[in-house]
Scaffold this motif. Structure first.
Motif, mmCIF file in Angstrom:
data_model
loop_
_atom_site.group_PDB
_atom_site.id
_atom_site.type_symbol
_atom_site.label_atom_id
_atom_site.label_comp_id
_atom_site.label_asym_id
_atom_site.label_seq_id
_atom_site.Cartn_x
_atom_site.Cartn_y
_atom_site.Cartn_z
ATOM 1 N N THR A 3 0.847 -1.184 0.000
ATOM 2 C CA THR A 3 0.000 0.000 0.000
ATOM 3 C C THR A 3 0.886 1.237 0.000
ATOM 4 O OG1 THR A 3 -0.082 0.217 2.409
ATOM 5 C CG2 THR A 3 -1.722 -1.240 1.362
ATOM 6 N N THR A 4 0.268 2.361 -0.356
ATOM 7 C CA THR A 4 1.008 3.627 -0.365
ATOM 8 C C THR A 4 1.582 3.926 1.012
ATOM 9 O OG1 THR A 4 -0.424 4.463 -2.112
ATOM 10 C CG2 THR A 4 0.802 6.091 -0.848
ATOM 11 N N ARG A 5 0.768 3.715 2.037
ATOM 12 C CA ARG A 5 1.236 3.991 3.398
ATOM 13 C C ARG A 5 2.446 3.129 3.756
ATOM 14 N NH1 ARG A 5 -0.915 6.204 7.993
ATOM 15 N NH2 ARG A 5 -2.942 6.500 6.995
ATOM 16 N N GLU A 6 2.408 1.848 3.378
ATOM 17 C CA GLU A 6 3.508 0.939 3.715
ATOM 18 C C GLU A 6 4.821 1.386 3.091
ATOM 19 O OE1 GLU A 6 1.823 -3.539 4.346
ATOM 20 O OE2 GLU A 6 1.546 -2.659 2.343
ATOM 21 N N VAL A 7 4.813 1.686 1.805
ATOM 22 C CA VAL A 7 6.082 2.033 1.149
ATOM 23 C C VAL A 7 6.593 3.393 1.612
ATOM 24 C CG1 VAL A 7 5.787 0.543 -0.843
ATOM 25 C CG2 VAL A 7 4.824 2.853 -0.921
ATOM 26 N N MET A 8 5.686 4.328 1.861
ATOM 27 C CA MET A 8 6.136 5.629 2.360
ATOM 28 C C MET A 8 6.694 5.503 3.769
ATOM 29 S SD MET A 8 3.135 8.119 0.789
ATOM 30 C CE MET A 8 3.821 9.634 1.488
ATOM 31 N N THR A 9 6.062 4.679 4.605
ATOM 32 C CA THR A 9 6.558 4.457 5.962
ATOM 33 C C THR A 9 7.926 3.788 5.939
ATOM 34 O OG1 THR A 9 4.310 4.285 6.843
ATOM 35 C CG2 THR A 9 6.076 3.305 8.156
ATOM 36 N N GLU A 10 8.087 2.822 5.030
ATOM 37 C CA GLU A 10 9.375 2.132 4.922
ATOM 38 C C GLU A 10 10.474 3.089 4.479
ATOM 39 O OE1 GLU A 10 11.323 -1.763 2.659
ATOM 40 O OE2 GLU A 10 9.142 -1.583 2.862
ATOM 41 N N ALA A 11 10.167 3.959 3.520
ATOM 42 C CA ALA A 11 11.158 4.928 3.061
ATOM 43 C C ALA A 11 11.542 5.890 4.182
ATOM 44 C CB ALA A 11 10.613 5.699 1.864
ATOM 45 N N SER A 12 10.565 6.320 4.954
ATOM 46 C CA SER A 12 10.856 7.212 6.081
ATOM 47 C C SER A 12 11.702 6.524 7.143
ATOM 48 C CB SER A 12 9.543 7.708 6.700
ATOM 49 O OG SER A 12 8.882 8.613 5.843
ATOM 50 N N ALA A 13 11.413 5.248 7.385
ATOM 51 C CA ALA A 13 12.194 4.503 8.375
ATOM 52 C C ALA A 13 13.644 4.349 7.919
ATOM 53 C CB ALA A 13 11.560 3.137 8.608
ATOM 54 N N GLN A 14 13.848 4.157 6.621
ATOM 55 C CA GLN A 14 15.209 3.991 6.097
ATOM 56 C C GLN A 14 16.023 5.278 6.181
ATOM 57 O OE1 GLN A 14 15.234 2.393 2.143
ATOM 58 N NE2 GLN A 14 14.406 0.400 2.735
#
Length: 375
Positions: A3-14
């Motif tokens: 989902t959009t939320r998942e990939v954006m959250t993952e990018a922010s975490a990285q």
């Protein structure tokens, strides 16, 4: 699927960052993810590859915005009268871009920085860790990007930072995304964002004119013109029946390695539709008063006298071809000719391509190209 939320959250975490800048990228990201989920038939390798790629683009976008936040002077970097190569693929445009990259006085998008523009190259001390020690990434069964790691790259990955790019449909069969991209998407913010990233790449470097190349720009010339209103264009030409099948075969090679099954007739239709539409739009754009901004090169002329064609292009630009530039072009062409692989010959029937039906779709373009390349 993601989902959009998942990939954006993952990018922010990285990255530890949260500001993605303008939200123009969200529509493309949502449609891409939906199309991957509902249509793509990805295998495990493809799913992992696309996840890494998507999160990577988001991570880079976060870093671009962070660099601008800390160094707003990046926006003052001039991008003046870039020369942009476009046209059908497989028309000699890659060889042309490689020859132009031999000019020591120009700036181009280097292969190793195209998917990872951050940090700005001028800020890196020592060997840049983004530069691969070998030929780089293999897609499908072969390396689809010729030249060394320092050679020029097309604009697709800078456009992918806004999630509006042809690059995604070369990885997977995503018809909903592909249709939206060419019929409904607004590429104006995409190409403005590309300009923003180009400023970051050139920040801290000597000012040099840009040389860009991306065949699919023919689909979005109005948006390209809005982002680069002083751009000049070099357009390469070849009989469309000599190139469409080759492009479809390239797509199939990559998609086949990432998918559980492949629909070659769909890939054939996709390329015929997109490239015929691109030529229609190019004709319309050029008829709108921009002819004086185009320089045209025929594929056969490029094969027969590549350096002579570059000299003619530079004369049109009002720029000299120095001795070092000419010697480097000669050296590159001789080396490339020695390493050139034989052409593959795909079966048009497998892709549902009937050249008798294809030719009429491109007929107005072919007639115009004949006129443009008659000097």
């Amino acid at each position: 699927m993601l989902t959009t939320r998942e990939v954006m959250t993952e990018a922010s975490a990285q990255t530890g960052l949260t500001d993605f800048g303008d939200d123009s990228f969200t529509d493309g990201l949502q449609i891409l993810l939906s199309s991957l989920r509902d249509e793509a038939r990805m295998n495990d390798r493809g799913a992992a590859f696309l996840r890494h790629r998507i999160v990577g683009y988001l991570s880079q976008r976060l870093q671009v915005e962070d660099w601008y936040r800390r160094h707003p002077e990046i926006d003052d970097v001039p991008i003046t009268a870039p020369l942009i190569g476009l046209g059908l693929p497989r028309t000699g445009s890659t060889a042309l871009s490689m020859l132009l990259a031999q000019d020591p006085d120009v700036r181009y998008l280097r292969r190793w920085e195209s998917s990872q523009p951050c940090p700005p190259p001028s800020t890196v001390r020592g060997v840049d860790p983004r530069i691969p020690p070998d030929k780089g990434e293999m897609l499908g069964t072969r390396y689809h990007v010729p030249g060394d790691t320092h050679g020029p790259m097309e604009c697709h990955e800078l456009m992918a930072l806004d999630f509006k790019s042809h690059i995604f449909q070369s990885f997977a069969e995503i018809p909903s995304y592909s249709a939206w991209l060419v019929h409904d998407a607004d590429l104006t913010p995409t190409l403005r964002y590309q300009r923003r990233v180009m400023k970051l790449l050139a920040w801290g470097e000597p000012q040099r004119p840009w040389r860009l190349k991306c065949p699919s720009h023919v689909l979005w010339l109005d948006a390209l013109n809005a982002a680069f209103p002083d751009a000049r264009f070099v357009m390469t030409h070849r009989d469309p029946t000599d190139v469409i099948l080759s492009v479809a075969d390239l797509y199939a090679d990559i998609i086949g390695s990432f998918s559980t099954e492949i629909d070659r007739p769909y890939i054939g239709r996709l390329n015929v539709e997109h490239w015929s539409l691109g030529m229609e739009r190019a004709l319309k754009f050029r008829a709108g008063g921009t002819e004086d901004r185009f320089y045209d090169i025929d594929f056969r002329a490029m094969q027969n006298d590549p350096i002579g064609e570059v000299v003619g292009l530079y004369a049109w630009l009002g720029a000299p071809v120095g001795a070092e530039f000419e010697a480097r072009m000669q050296s590159w062409w001789e080396h490339a000719a020695a390493e050139r692989e034989p052409s593959s010959h795909a079966d048009p029937v497998a892709f549902g391509i009937d050249f008798g039906e294809v030719r009429p779709r491109f007929a107005p373009y072919v007639e115009s190209a004949r006129r443009w390349t008659t000097h």
